[in-house]
Design a protein around this motif. Structure first.
Motif, PDB file in Angstrom:
ATOM      1  N   GLN A  35      21.928  27.333  46.037  1.00 49.61           N
ATOM      2  CA  GLN A  35      22.846  27.372  47.179  1.00 49.61           C
ATOM      3  C   GLN A  35      22.329  26.515  48.336  1.00 49.61           C
ATOM      4  N   VAL A  36      23.157  25.529  48.718  1.00 49.84           N
ATOM      5  CA  VAL A  36      22.816  24.686  49.874  1.00 49.84           C
ATOM      6  C   VAL A  36      23.419  25.355  51.105  1.00 49.84           C
ATOM      7  N   ILE A  37      22.644  25.444  52.180  1.00 45.77           N
ATOM      8  CA  ILE A  37      23.111  26.155  53.377  1.00 45.77           C
ATOM      9  C   ILE A  37      22.901  25.291  54.621  1.00 45.77           C
ATOM     10  N   ALA A  38      23.596  25.678  55.682  1.00 49.09           N
ATOM     11  CA  ALA A  38      23.359  25.095  57.007  1.00 49.09           C
ATOM     12  C   ALA A  38      22.865  26.238  57.891  1.00 49.09           C
ATOM     13  N   VAL A  39      21.735  26.035  58.534  1.00 52.82           N
ATOM     14  CA  VAL A  39      21.118  27.083  59.354  1.00 52.82           C
ATOM     15  C   VAL A  39      21.180  26.660  60.822  1.00 52.82           C
ATOM     16  N   LYS A  40      21.895  27.443  61.617  1.00 51.12           N
ATOM     17  CA  LYS A  40      21.986  27.145  63.051  1.00 51.12           C
ATOM     18  C   LYS A  40      20.962  28.012  63.781  1.00 51.12           C
ATOM     19  N   GLN A  41      20.007  27.357  64.423  1.00 49.61           N
ATOM     20  CA  GLN A  41      18.971  28.085  65.170  1.00 49.61           C
ATOM     21  C   GLN A  41      19.317  28.001  66.646  1.00 49.61           C
ATOM     22  N   LEU A  60      33.142  35.953  62.439  1.00 49.18           N
ATOM     23  CA  LEU A  60      33.126  35.401  61.079  1.00 49.18           C
ATOM     24  C   LEU A  60      32.869  36.466  60.018  1.00 49.18           C
ATOM     25  N   SER A  61      32.460  37.669  60.445  1.00 51.69           N
ATOM     26  CA  SER A  61      32.350  38.767  59.482  1.00 51.69           C
ATOM     27  C   SER A  61      33.727  39.374  59.238  1.00 51.69           C
ATOM     28  N   LEU A  62      34.587  39.302  60.247  1.00 49.93           N
ATOM     29  CA  LEU A  62      35.903  39.941  60.152  1.00 49.93           C
ATOM     30  C   LEU A  62      36.994  38.986  59.685  1.00 49.93           C
ATOM     31  N   LEU A  63      36.786  37.690  59.911  1.00 52.16           N
ATOM     32  CA  LEU A  63      37.841  36.714  59.643  1.00 52.16           C
ATOM     33  C   LEU A  63      37.495  35.892  58.407  1.00 52.16           C
ATOM     34  N   HIS A  64      38.436  35.793  57.475  1.00 53.23           N
ATOM     35  CA  HIS A  64      38.192  35.015  56.260  1.00 53.23           C
ATOM     36  C   HIS A  64      39.419  34.184  55.928  1.00 53.23           C
ATOM     37  N   HIS A  65      39.227  32.888  55.845  1.00 56.60           N
ATOM     38  CA  HIS A  65      40.335  31.993  55.519  1.00 56.60           C
ATOM     39  C   HIS A  65      39.735  30.700  54.967  1.00 56.60           C
ATOM     40  N   PRO A  66      40.430  30.037  54.019  1.00 52.14           N
ATOM     41  CA  PRO A  66      39.867  28.790  53.458  1.00 52.14           C
ATOM     42  C   PRO A  66      39.581  27.711  54.501  1.00 52.14           C
ATOM     43  N   ARG A  70      32.475  29.501  56.237  1.00 52.20           N
ATOM     44  CA  ARG A  70      32.040  30.811  55.751  1.00 52.20           C
ATOM     45  C   ARG A  70      30.643  31.124  56.279  1.00 52.20           C
ATOM     46  N   LEU A  71      30.517  32.294  56.879  1.00 50.36           N
ATOM     47  CA  LEU A  71      29.201  32.763  57.340  1.00 50.36           C
ATOM     48  C   LEU A  71      28.547  33.499  56.174  1.00 50.36           C
ATOM     49  N   ILE A  72      27.386  33.000  55.736  1.00 48.49           N
ATOM     50  CA  ILE A  72      26.693  33.617  54.603  1.00 48.49           C
ATOM     51  C   ILE A  72      25.806  34.764  55.088  1.00 48.49           C
ATOM     52  N   GLY A  73      25.235  34.598  56.270  1.00 47.16           N
ATOM     53  CA  GLY A  73      24.384  35.664  56.800  1.00 47.16           C
ATOM     54  C   GLY A  73      23.831  35.277  58.156  1.00 47.16           C
ATOM     55  N   TYR A  74      23.004  36.139  58.692  1.00 44.94           N
ATOM     56  CA  TYR A  74      22.390  35.847  59.997  1.00 44.94           C
ATOM     57  C   TYR A  74      21.002  36.474  60.024  1.00 44.94           C
ATOM     58  N   CYS A  75      20.234  36.076  61.024  1.00 48.61           N
ATOM     59  CA  CYS A  75      18.890  36.623  61.178  1.00 48.61           C
ATOM     60  C   CYS A  75      18.668  36.896  62.658  1.00 48.61           C
ATOM     61  N   ALA A  76      18.346  38.142  62.976  1.00 51.26           N
ATOM     62  CA  ALA A  76      17.985  38.513  64.348  1.00 51.26           C
ATOM     63  C   ALA A  76      16.611  39.176  64.238  1.00 51.26           C
ATOM     64  N   VAL A  84      23.628  31.526  59.280  1.00 41.12           N
ATOM     65  CA  VAL A  84      23.571  30.791  58.013  1.00 41.12           C
ATOM     66  C   VAL A  84      24.990  30.588  57.489  1.00 41.12           C
ATOM     67  N   TYR A  85      25.377  29.325  57.318  1.00 41.51           N
ATOM     68  CA  TYR A  85      26.733  28.979  56.872  1.00 41.51           C
ATOM     69  C   TYR A  85      26.690  28.258  55.535  1.00 41.51           C
ATOM     70  N   GLU A  86      27.880  28.192  54.905  1.00 45.60           N
ATOM     71  CA  GLU A  86      28.018  27.286  53.763  1.00 45.60           C
ATOM     72  C   GLU A  86      27.761  25.862  54.292  1.00 45.60           C
ATOM     73  N   TYR A  87      27.186  25.026  53.465  1.00 47.07           N
ATOM     74  CA  TYR A  87      26.895  23.636  53.859  1.00 47.07           C
ATOM     75  C   TYR A  87      28.145  22.787  53.664  1.00 47.07           C
ATOM     76  N   MET A  88      28.486  22.003  54.682  1.00 44.78           N
ATOM     77  CA  MET A  88      29.685  21.156  54.603  1.00 44.78           C
ATOM     78  C   MET A  88      29.250  19.705  54.388  1.00 44.78           C
ATOM     79  N   LEU A  89      29.542  19.227  53.197  1.00 47.68           N
ATOM     80  CA  LEU A  89      28.997  17.962  52.708  1.00 47.68           C
ATOM     81  C   LEU A  89      29.267  16.766  53.616  1.00 47.68           C
ATOM     82  N   LEU A  90      30.477  16.683  54.181  1.00 44.81           N
ATOM     83  CA  LEU A  90      30.852  15.460  54.894  1.00 44.81           C
ATOM     84  C   LEU A  90      30.653  15.549  56.414  1.00 44.81           C
TER      85      LEU A  90
END
Length: 321
Positions: A35-41, A60-66, A70-76, A84-90
């Motif tokens: 899984q490739v991810i994008a991590v926003k710090q 993003l936990s409550l809202l889901h649409h194509p 997509r929020l995969i997770g978070y760290c506090a 942590v998001y899905e990675y957007m290639l372009l």
């Protein structure tokens, strides 16, 4: 935190995807390597960042649409705040429209219309399907991310607001957002409605059609503000072709351009009540995006009968305007 440090090779510089007012975004690989991810710090500078972090996680936990990222997770963890998001290639629309490296082809007409309709569908979900409605509040090219095939997803929900409920017509809030994209009534009064997002959408759609930035201080006087430059031209159809992005090199359907600029003009009306609802914009743009433009075809791949029918339906749209 340890897991994300490993995923981003300890936040190494060569994993850095971009930097914004909120902090940095890194590309990472989860331990399975799949899984490739994008991590926003987020910057650890106190309250505002923490509040935006919470809003983003909740939204993003409550809202889901194509068409929402997509929020995969978070760290506090301690004072670390990471999303942590899905990675957007372009990358973002900004990268393709305004910060394009010289070796990358400019977006063609079809891709621009596909991006516009997908981004509009993301807003439609927030305005019409979410309950209570969500006002996005920061609609701009750098927040529209693109996966393969230029499929757009809205990202960055830190400024999103729950919209008015019941008898209320607006929510009042501190003016946030980005200069050049803010609706005039919101900038002046702090009164926020879904029509504020429609205005911002109009600015971005105009950027897609013209290739110009919302605010560009390198342009001559009178042309640095995109909306102010476009307003008088909206009133004169003969100027429409001058508004098309020169990088398109004339490769666009003339009628499609007219209709696109008519939609932008409706979104950018000074009075919020006169602007269309996002659902109507989605309908208009779905039609525009379905008219696949082939620069090599004389009638754009249509028979004379079809081309004639299209002309008639365009005339109806024109009459309606």
């Amino acid at each position: 935190f340890r897991e994300l440090a490993i995923a981003t090779k300890n936040f190494r510089k060569d994993c850095l995807l971009g930097e914004g007012g909120f902090g940095r975004v890194y590309k990472g690989h989860m331990e399975n390597g799949q899984q490739v991810i994008a991590v926003k710090q987020l910057d650890r500078n106190g309250f505002q960042g923490n509040r935006e972090f919470l809003v983003e996680v909740l939204m993003l936990s409550l809202l889901h649409h194509p068409n929402l990222v997509r929020l995969i997770g978070y760290c506090a963890d301690g004072d670390q705040r990471l999303l942590v998001y899905e990675y957007m290639l372009l990358g973002s629309l900004e990268n393709h429209l305004h910060d394009r490296p010289p070796d990358r082809e400019p977006l063609d007409w079809n891709a621009r219309m596909r991006i516009a309709v997908g981004a509009a569908k993301g807003l439609e979900y927030l305005h019409d399907k979410a309950n209570p409605p969500v006002i996005y509040r920061d609609f701009k090219p750098s927040n529209i991310l693109l996966s393969e095939d230029y499929y757009p997803k809205l990202s960055d929900f830190g400024l999103a607001k729950l919209g008015p409920v019941g008898e209320n017509t607006h929510v009042s809030t501190r003016v946030m957002g980005t200069y050049g994209y803010c609706a005039p009534e919101y900038a002046m009064t702090g009164q926020l409605t879904v029509k504020s997002d429609v205005y911002s959408f109009g600015v971005v759609f105009l950027e897609l059609v013209t290739g110009r930035r919302a605010i560009d201080h390198t342009k001559p006087d009178g042309e640095s503000n995109l909306v102010a430059w476009a307003r008088p031209m909206f009133r004169d159809r003969r100027k429409f072709c001058q508004m098309a992005d020169p990088l398109l090199q004339g490769r666009y359907p003339k009628r499609g351009l007219y209709q696109a600029l008519a939609v932008a003009a409706m979104c950018l009306q000074e009075k919020a009540a006169s602007r269309p609802l996002i659902g109507d914009i989605v309908t208009a743009l779905s039609y525009l995006a379905s008219q696949h433009y082939d620069p090599k075809s004389l009638h754009n791949g249509k028979s004379y009968g079809e081309a004639d029918r299209d002309r008639k339906s365009a005339a109806k749209v024109d009459a309606h305007e």
